[in-house]
Design a protein around this motif. Sequence first.
Motif, mmCIF file in Angstrom:
data_model
loop_
_atom_site.group_PDB
_atom_site.id
_atom_site.type_symbol
_atom_site.label_atom_id
_atom_site.label_comp_id
_atom_site.label_asym_id
_atom_site.label_seq_id
_atom_site.Cartn_x
_atom_site.Cartn_y
_atom_site.Cartn_z
ATOM 1 N N ASN A 75 68.790 16.645 128.873
ATOM 2 C CA ASN A 75 68.533 18.030 129.277
ATOM 3 C C ASN A 75 67.364 18.183 130.244
ATOM 4 O O ASN A 75 66.744 19.238 130.289
ATOM 5 C CB ASN A 75 68.283 18.924 128.048
ATOM 6 C CG ASN A 75 69.498 19.028 127.154
ATOM 7 O OD1 ASN A 75 70.601 19.317 127.617
ATOM 8 N ND2 ASN A 75 69.310 18.781 125.871
ATOM 9 N N LEU A 76 67.048 17.150 131.022
ATOM 10 C CA LEU A 76 65.994 17.317 132.025
ATOM 11 C C LEU A 76 66.538 18.131 133.187
ATOM 12 O O LEU A 76 67.591 17.821 133.750
ATOM 13 C CB LEU A 76 65.500 15.963 132.534
ATOM 14 C CG LEU A 76 64.443 16.050 133.655
ATOM 15 C CD1 LEU A 76 63.193 16.768 133.169
ATOM 16 C CD2 LEU A 76 64.088 14.659 134.172
ATOM 17 N N ASP A 77 65.830 19.178 133.532
ATOM 18 C CA ASP A 77 66.199 19.982 134.688
ATOM 19 C C ASP A 77 64.931 20.549 135.300
ATOM 20 O O ASP A 77 63.840 20.392 134.773
ATOM 21 C CB ASP A 77 67.168 21.110 134.299
ATOM 22 C CG ASP A 77 66.634 22.000 133.175
ATOM 23 O OD1 ASP A 77 65.428 22.329 133.200
ATOM 24 O OD2 ASP A 77 67.407 22.355 132.271
ATOM 25 N N GLY A 137 63.618 18.358 125.386
ATOM 26 C CA GLY A 137 64.578 17.379 124.888
ATOM 27 C C GLY A 137 64.207 15.970 125.284
ATOM 28 O O GLY A 137 64.391 15.010 124.522
ATOM 29 N N VAL A 138 63.656 15.823 126.482
ATOM 30 C CA VAL A 138 63.225 14.521 126.976
ATOM 31 C C VAL A 138 62.075 13.989 126.125
ATOM 32 O O VAL A 138 62.063 12.809 125.726
ATOM 33 C CB VAL A 138 62.784 14.633 128.448
ATOM 34 C CG1 VAL A 138 62.135 13.354 128.911
ATOM 35 C CG2 VAL A 138 63.976 14.981 129.330
ATOM 36 N N VAL A 139 61.109 14.838 125.823
ATOM 37 C CA VAL A 139 59.970 14.422 125.015
ATOM 38 C C VAL A 139 60.422 14.046 123.604
ATOM 39 O O VAL A 139 59.998 13.028 123.039
ATOM 40 C CB VAL A 139 58.916 15.544 124.967
ATOM 41 C CG1 VAL A 139 57.819 15.216 123.957
ATOM 42 C CG2 VAL A 139 58.307 15.762 126.350
ATOM 43 N N LYS A 140 61.297 14.861 123.031
ATOM 44 C CA LYS A 140 61.793 14.572 121.683
ATOM 45 C C LYS A 140 62.475 13.212 121.628
ATOM 46 O O LYS A 140 62.231 12.396 120.738
ATOM 47 C CB LYS A 140 62.768 15.665 121.265
ATOM 48 C CG LYS A 140 63.409 15.416 119.888
ATOM 49 C CD LYS A 140 64.726 16.165 119.772
ATOM 50 C CE LYS A 140 65.449 15.726 118.505
ATOM 51 N NZ LYS A 140 66.894 15.749 118.625
ATOM 52 N N ARG A 141 63.369 12.942 122.605
ATOM 53 C CA ARG A 141 64.092 11.686 122.604
ATOM 54 C C ARG A 141 63.165 10.496 122.843
ATOM 55 O O ARG A 141 63.358 9.422 122.258
ATOM 56 C CB ARG A 141 65.192 11.716 123.675
ATOM 57 C CG ARG A 141 66.382 12.573 123.322
ATOM 58 C CD ARG A 141 67.179 11.999 122.147
ATOM 59 N NE ARG A 141 67.709 10.685 122.461
ATOM 60 C CZ ARG A 141 67.495 9.594 121.744
ATOM 61 N NH1 ARG A 141 66.757 9.652 120.658
ATOM 62 N NH2 ARG A 141 68.002 8.436 122.112
ATOM 63 N N THR A 171 55.811 10.326 129.517
ATOM 64 C CA THR A 171 57.044 11.085 129.744
ATOM 65 C C THR A 171 56.777 12.305 130.613
ATOM 66 O O THR A 171 57.525 12.594 131.553
ATOM 67 C CB THR A 171 57.656 11.519 128.399
ATOM 68 O OG1 THR A 171 57.882 10.363 127.578
ATOM 69 C CG2 THR A 171 58.958 12.256 128.605
ATOM 70 N N ALA A 172 55.704 13.028 130.313
ATOM 71 C CA ALA A 172 55.341 14.204 131.105
ATOM 72 C C ALA A 172 55.044 13.832 132.550
ATOM 73 O O ALA A 172 55.347 14.595 133.480
ATOM 74 C CB ALA A 172 54.136 14.907 130.484
ATOM 75 N N THR A 228 69.521 26.239 123.605
ATOM 76 C CA THR A 228 70.494 25.150 123.553
ATOM 77 C C THR A 228 70.041 24.077 122.572
ATOM 78 O O THR A 228 68.866 23.708 122.539
ATOM 79 C CB THR A 228 70.666 24.522 124.949
ATOM 80 O OG1 THR A 228 71.038 25.548 125.871
ATOM 81 C CG2 THR A 228 71.712 23.430 124.939
ATOM 82 N N VAL A 229 70.971 23.563 121.797
ATOM 83 C CA VAL A 229 70.671 22.443 120.900
ATOM 84 C C VAL A 229 70.203 21.256 121.725
ATOM 85 O O VAL A 229 70.804 20.911 122.747
ATOM 86 C CB VAL A 229 71.909 22.065 120.063
ATOM 87 C CG1 VAL A 229 71.637 20.807 119.238
ATOM 88 C CG2 VAL A 229 72.309 23.214 119.154
ATOM 89 N N GLY A 230 69.112 20.618 121.312
ATOM 90 C CA GLY A 230 68.579 19.480 122.045
ATOM 91 C C GLY A 230 67.595 19.844 123.125
ATOM 92 O O GLY A 230 67.079 18.962 123.817
#
Length: 456
Positions: free
Chosen positions: A18-20, A222-226, A249-250, A284-286
């Motif tokens: 979900n990176l945008d 979502g990116v950070v969570k994953r 990640t950031a 959105t989920v995730g």
Amino acid sequence: MFEDQEIISTIEMVKNENLDVRAVTLGISLFDCISHDLNVFKKNIRKKIIGHAAPLVDTCDQVGDKYGIKVVNKRISISPIALVGACFSSEQMVEIAHELNDIAKTVGVDFIGGFSALVEKGIAKGDQALIDAIPRALATTQRICASVNVATTKAGINMDAVLAMSRAIKKAAALTADEDGLACAKLCVFSNIPQDMPFMAGAYLGVGQADAVINVGVSGPGVVKRAIERNLSQQRLSLGRIAEIIKRTACKVTRVGELIGREVADILNIRFGVVDLSLAPTPTVGDSVGEIFQALGLSHIGVPGSTAALAMLNDAVKKGGAFASSHVGGLSGAFIPVSEDLHIAEAARKGFLSVEKLEAMTCVCSVGLDMVPVPGDITEQVLAGMIADEMAIGMINAKTTATRIIPVPGKKAGDSVMFGGLLGKATIMDVPHLDLEDIFVEYGGHIPAPIHSLKN
């Protein structure tokens, strides 16, 4: 320089996590459009905004397609209308809001931010006219966002403005009662408002900015969570190591945002401004900040340990962004909007997250009481008290804080509310003693600036 593996992981973020680019916001100065004639002023702002913004949406889509990274929202921020339209009445301010709304439709942007006033030191004639116009302007338009800055660390808190905004919020809610007070979702009250923020509803173009500028808001909860889950699945890590993972990640997310923003700016021949790397969730989920807390080992956002986890998250995001770019601005941290985040809304519904705990967490996050639905019969005094408390957190801590509180007419704590789209849905939160009419907020005047504001 990034190593090959880091480049590959960034591609994975785009494909699976979900990176945008959450928003590309074109800031446009309207000071050269000023006229005492309302029709001339409207003609001037239409010509200026369309002249700069007509190719914005197509350009963002073109650049997004080139890199395979979606630009979700295309927006415009403008000079504070209370300044450039200072000579107009509240009725005329509403007309200006309608003109801006039509311009937004013409160029195809999601929102125009900048129906704004800066009143931390006092309320001028134009400021008062704009504040009076806010309820009608937001209730009768779809794409206009408003913000009012009522406090700064250098000036203190303008309590006259706090009470005035409480009344404006109640009126805006009443005018959109059939939409659960939706107008209030487009209105932010700020302490220490940034001049270059691309996120709505608070975006406006500051007085010291260029004639036109591109600011970018990236997001990646979502990116950070994953990233956290992926590393914890391989080994047990200390919190210091986890903070390092968030920071790295950031950094990658920030570089993606700056790449997109600079290319859009180059094509439009407009100056590039800043990257705001705030973790801004969606329903959105995730794509939830609340899920990051679960990845860190907390059952829900709001339980004991949540403030410490948020402090770590916010700091790591800022450090990663600062390493990635010399042009980080806006808020740049973690948002915790109740209705816009599926897991935060769920934590509030189940009672893990209260208004009091939410306020405590805003001491260490990037925004404040954001998208918080409250019972419609909350008194003006209690609402003003909630705003004042949040402004005090920003003032004392020399940070940005804000409120986007939505009194939902005819509904009480525990009822459900649906705002739709990115605004999401939530359960109305309980506000203790919401029927009080304490006179503290009615004394008016200023709460003085703190002693540490004297830095000259």
